[in-house]
Design a protein around this motif. Structure first.
Motif, PDB file in Angstrom:
ATOM      1  N   HIS A 184       0.859  -1.192   0.173  1.00 14.10           N
ATOM      2  CA  HIS A 184      -0.066   0.031   0.007  1.00 14.10           C
ATOM      3  C   HIS A 184       0.822   1.133  -0.052  1.00 14.10           C
ATOM      4  CE1 HIS A 184      -3.544  -2.283   0.664  1.00 14.10           C
ATOM      5  NE2 HIS A 184      -3.094  -3.102   1.596  1.00 14.10           N
ATOM      6  N   ASP A 185       2.309   1.125   0.144  1.00 15.14           N
ATOM      7  CA  ASP A 185       3.057   2.147   0.235  1.00 15.14           C
ATOM      8  C   ASP A 185       3.974   2.157  -0.999  1.00 15.14           C
ATOM      9  OD1 ASP A 185       4.567   4.393   0.800  1.00 15.14           O
ATOM     10  OD2 ASP A 185       5.946   3.398   2.419  1.00 15.14           O
ATOM     11  N   VAL A 186       3.383   2.304  -2.152  1.00 12.31           N
ATOM     12  CA  VAL A 186       3.890   2.260  -3.365  1.00 12.31           C
ATOM     13  C   VAL A 186       5.119   3.119  -3.755  1.00 12.31           C
ATOM     14  CG1 VAL A 186       3.630   2.198  -5.965  1.00 12.31           C
ATOM     15  CG2 VAL A 186       2.129   1.009  -4.609  1.00 12.31           C
ATOM     16  N   ALA A 187       4.799   4.707  -3.183  1.00  7.40           N
ATOM     17  CA  ALA A 187       5.724   5.506  -3.383  1.00  7.40           C
ATOM     18  C   ALA A 187       6.976   5.441  -2.553  1.00  7.40           C
ATOM     19  CB  ALA A 187       5.147   6.941  -3.007  1.00  7.40           C
ATOM     20  N   GLY A 188       6.834   4.716  -1.348  1.00 10.77           N
ATOM     21  CA  GLY A 188       7.831   4.299  -0.554  1.00 10.77           C
ATOM     22  C   GLY A 188       8.925   3.335  -1.214  1.00 10.77           C
ATOM     23  N   ILE A 189       8.158   2.312  -1.779  1.00 12.25           N
ATOM     24  CA  ILE A 189       9.120   1.334  -2.428  1.00 12.25           C
ATOM     25  C   ILE A 189       9.663   1.790  -3.715  1.00 12.25           C
ATOM     26  CG2 ILE A 189       8.669  -0.723  -4.095  1.00 12.25           C
ATOM     27  CD1 ILE A 189       6.584  -1.929  -1.908  1.00 12.25           C
ATOM     28  N   LEU A 190       9.260   2.689  -4.308  1.00 10.93           N
ATOM     29  CA  LEU A 190       9.758   3.389  -5.467  1.00 10.93           C
ATOM     30  C   LEU A 190      10.869   4.183  -5.109  1.00 10.93           C
ATOM     31  CD1 LEU A 190       9.732   3.378  -8.641  1.00 10.93           C
ATOM     32  CD2 LEU A 190       7.979   5.040  -8.454  1.00 10.93           C
ATOM     33  N   ALA A 191      10.847   5.058  -4.084  1.00 17.10           N
ATOM     34  CA  ALA A 191      11.804   5.716  -3.690  1.00 17.10           C
ATOM     35  C   ALA A 191      13.065   5.004  -3.084  1.00 17.10           C
ATOM     36  CB  ALA A 191      11.132   6.616  -2.527  1.00 17.10           C
TER      37      ALA A 191
ATOM     38  N   THR B  76      13.731   2.009  -3.915  1.00 19.65           N
ATOM     39  CA  THR B  76      14.366   1.325  -5.221  1.00 19.65           C
ATOM     40  C   THR B  76      15.243   2.143  -5.872  1.00 19.65           C
ATOM     41  OG1 THR B  76      12.395  -0.077  -5.227  1.00 19.65           O
ATOM     42  CG2 THR B  76      13.850  -0.181  -7.161  1.00 19.65           C
ATOM     43  N   GLN B  77      14.841   3.370  -5.836  1.00 21.08           N
ATOM     44  CA  GLN B  77      15.915   4.175  -6.574  1.00 21.08           C
ATOM     45  C   GLN B  77      17.006   4.678  -5.836  1.00 21.08           C
ATOM     46  OE1 GLN B  77      12.819   7.361  -7.617  1.00 21.08           O
ATOM     47  NE2 GLN B  77      12.328   6.045  -9.572  1.00 21.08           N
ATOM     48  N   GLY B  78      17.141   4.379  -4.778  1.00 18.85           N
ATOM     49  CA  GLY B  78      18.498   4.614  -4.004  1.00 18.85           C
ATOM     50  C   GLY B  78      19.687   3.704  -4.409  1.00 18.85           C
ATOM     51  N   GLU B  79      20.608   3.320  -3.689  1.00 23.43           N
ATOM     52  CA  GLU B  79      21.859   3.102  -4.123  1.00 23.43           C
ATOM     53  C   GLU B  79      21.927   1.699  -4.801  1.00 23.43           C
ATOM     54  OE1 GLU B  79      26.136   2.886  -4.171  1.00 23.43           O
ATOM     55  OE2 GLU B  79      24.915   4.465  -3.252  1.00 23.43           O
ATOM     56  N   SER B  80      20.962   0.645  -4.194  1.00 26.86           N
ATOM     57  CA  SER B  80      21.160  -0.699  -4.796  1.00 26.86           C
ATOM     58  C   SER B  80      19.925  -1.394  -4.064  1.00 26.86           C
ATOM     59  CB  SER B  80      22.338  -1.385  -4.691  1.00 26.86           C
ATOM     60  OG  SER B  80      22.514  -1.776  -3.426  1.00 26.86           O
TER      61      SER B  80
ATOM     62  N   HIS C  12      22.566  -8.150  -6.107  1.00 26.73           N
ATOM     63  CA  HIS C  12      22.504  -6.786  -6.163  1.00 26.73           C
ATOM     64  C   HIS C  12      22.015  -6.116  -7.022  1.00 26.73           C
ATOM     65  CE1 HIS C  12      24.106  -6.841  -1.991  1.00 26.73           C
ATOM     66  NE2 HIS C  12      25.170  -7.558  -2.526  1.00 26.73           N
ATOM     67  N   PHE C  13      21.190  -5.475  -7.303  1.00 30.62           N
ATOM     68  CA  PHE C  13      20.565  -4.620  -8.495  1.00 30.62           C
ATOM     69  C   PHE C  13      20.374  -3.278  -8.387  1.00 30.62           C
ATOM     70  CE2 PHE C  13      19.376  -9.014  -8.572  1.00 30.62           C
ATOM     71  CZ  PHE C  13      19.513  -9.329  -9.896  1.00 30.62           C
ATOM     72  N   LYS C  14      20.439  -2.354  -9.437  1.00 29.10           N
ATOM     73  CA  LYS C  14      20.129  -0.873  -9.533  1.00 29.10           C
ATOM     74  C   LYS C  14      19.062  -0.759 -10.240  1.00 29.10           C
ATOM     75  CE  LYS C  14      22.047   3.303  -9.331  1.00 29.10           C
ATOM     76  NZ  LYS C  14      22.054   3.929  -7.880  1.00 29.10           N
ATOM     77  N   TYR C  15      18.258   0.534  -9.692  1.00 26.18           N
ATOM     78  CA  TYR C  15      17.129   0.742 -10.510  1.00 26.18           C
ATOM     79  C   TYR C  15      17.332   1.274 -11.867  1.00 26.18           C
ATOM     80  CZ  TYR C  15      13.217   3.895 -11.562  1.00 26.18           C
ATOM     81  OH  TYR C  15      12.140   4.492 -12.366  1.00 26.18           O
ATOM     82  N   GLU C  16      16.478   0.775 -12.782  1.00 23.73           N
ATOM     83  CA  GLU C  16      16.672   1.569 -14.165  1.00 23.73           C
ATOM     84  C   GLU C  16      15.410   2.147 -14.509  1.00 23.73           C
ATOM     85  OE1 GLU C  16      17.585  -1.764 -17.085  1.00 23.73           O
ATOM     86  OE2 GLU C  16      19.425  -0.275 -17.001  1.00 23.73           O
TER      87      GLU C  16
ATOM     88  N   VAL D  61       5.582  -2.316 -12.118  1.00 23.53           N
ATOM     89  CA  VAL D  61       6.547  -3.153 -12.396  1.00 23.53           C
ATOM     90  C   VAL D  61       7.879  -2.324 -12.576  1.00 23.53           C
ATOM     91  CG1 VAL D  61       7.523  -4.653 -14.378  1.00 23.53           C
ATOM     92  CG2 VAL D  61       5.077  -4.515 -14.018  1.00 23.53           C
ATOM     93  N   ILE D  62       8.843  -2.598 -11.620  1.00 24.59           N
ATOM     94  CA  ILE D  62      10.343  -2.150 -11.587  1.00 24.59           C
ATOM     95  C   ILE D  62      11.122  -2.905 -11.995  1.00 24.59           C
ATOM     96  CG2 ILE D  62      11.852  -1.063 -10.064  1.00 24.59           C
ATOM     97  CD1 ILE D  62       9.382  -0.779  -7.706  1.00 24.59           C
ATOM     98  N   TYR D  63      11.832  -2.178 -13.066  1.00 26.36           N
ATOM     99  CA  TYR D  63      13.026  -2.916 -13.907  1.00 26.36           C
ATOM    100  C   TYR D  63      14.236  -2.296 -13.161  1.00 26.36           C
ATOM    101  CZ  TYR D  63       9.311  -3.941 -17.290  1.00 26.36           C
ATOM    102  OH  TYR D  63       8.385  -4.650 -17.889  1.00 26.36           O
ATOM    103  N   VAL D  64      15.198  -3.437 -12.870  1.00 27.16           N
ATOM    104  CA  VAL D  64      16.472  -3.258 -12.323  1.00 27.16           C
ATOM    105  C   VAL D  64      17.348  -4.412 -13.129  1.00 27.16           C
ATOM    106  CG1 VAL D  64      15.618  -3.004  -9.941  1.00 27.16           C
ATOM    107  CG2 VAL D  64      16.014  -5.287 -10.624  1.00 27.16           C
ATOM    108  N   LYS D  65      18.919  -3.649 -13.212  1.00 22.58           N
ATOM    109  CA  LYS D  65      19.917  -4.470 -13.672  1.00 22.58           C
ATOM    110  C   LYS D  65      20.720  -4.682 -12.574  1.00 22.58           C
ATOM    111  CE  LYS D  65      22.435  -0.318 -14.430  1.00 22.58           C
ATOM    112  NZ  LYS D  65      23.293   0.642 -15.459  1.00 22.58           N
ATOM    113  N   LYS D  66      21.462  -5.967 -12.978  1.00 22.89           N
ATOM    114  CA  LYS D  66      22.520  -6.623 -11.863  1.00 22.89           C
ATOM    115  C   LYS D  66      23.710  -5.644 -11.907  1.00 22.89           C
ATOM    116  CE  LYS D  66      23.672 -11.096 -10.263  1.00 22.89           C
ATOM    117  NZ  LYS D  66      23.439 -12.469 -10.138  1.00 22.89           N
ATOM    118  N   ILE D  67      24.168  -5.430 -10.564  1.00 24.21           N
ATOM    119  CA  ILE D  67      25.396  -4.409 -10.494  1.00 24.21           C
ATOM    120  C   ILE D  67      26.520  -5.373  -9.889  1.00 24.21           C
ATOM    121  CG2 ILE D  67      24.387  -2.340 -10.408  1.00 24.21           C
ATOM    122  CD1 ILE D  67      24.527  -2.414  -7.417  1.00 24.21           C
TER     123      ILE D  67
END
Length: 68
Positions: free
Chosen positions: A20-27, A29-33, A40-44, A62-68
């Protein structure tokens, strides 16, 4: 809302959760990793998708991430 993390290179679904906290999850996710059991993945980027579920319109993030 359904939140799905996807590896943008392989298309593999890494995690499917409901929040129910989609904004929190998105924020967050957009951090360091983001760490999953497979690495470990990075937000794309992300998409907000709408779909029909037996006559009801539902949405999922749907949040797309790439492996780092």
């Amino acid at each position: 809302m359904n939140v799905i993390f996807v590896d943008s290179f392989s298309g593999e679904e890494l995690l499917h959760t409901v929040s129910h906290d989609v904004a929190g999850i998105l924020a967050a996710t957009q951090g360091e990793s983001v760490t999953f059991p497979v690495g470990h993945f990075k937000y794309e980027f992300h998409n907000l998708d709408f779909y029909d579920d037996n006559g009801q319109i539902r949405q999922e993030l749907v949040i797309y991430v790439k492996k780092i």
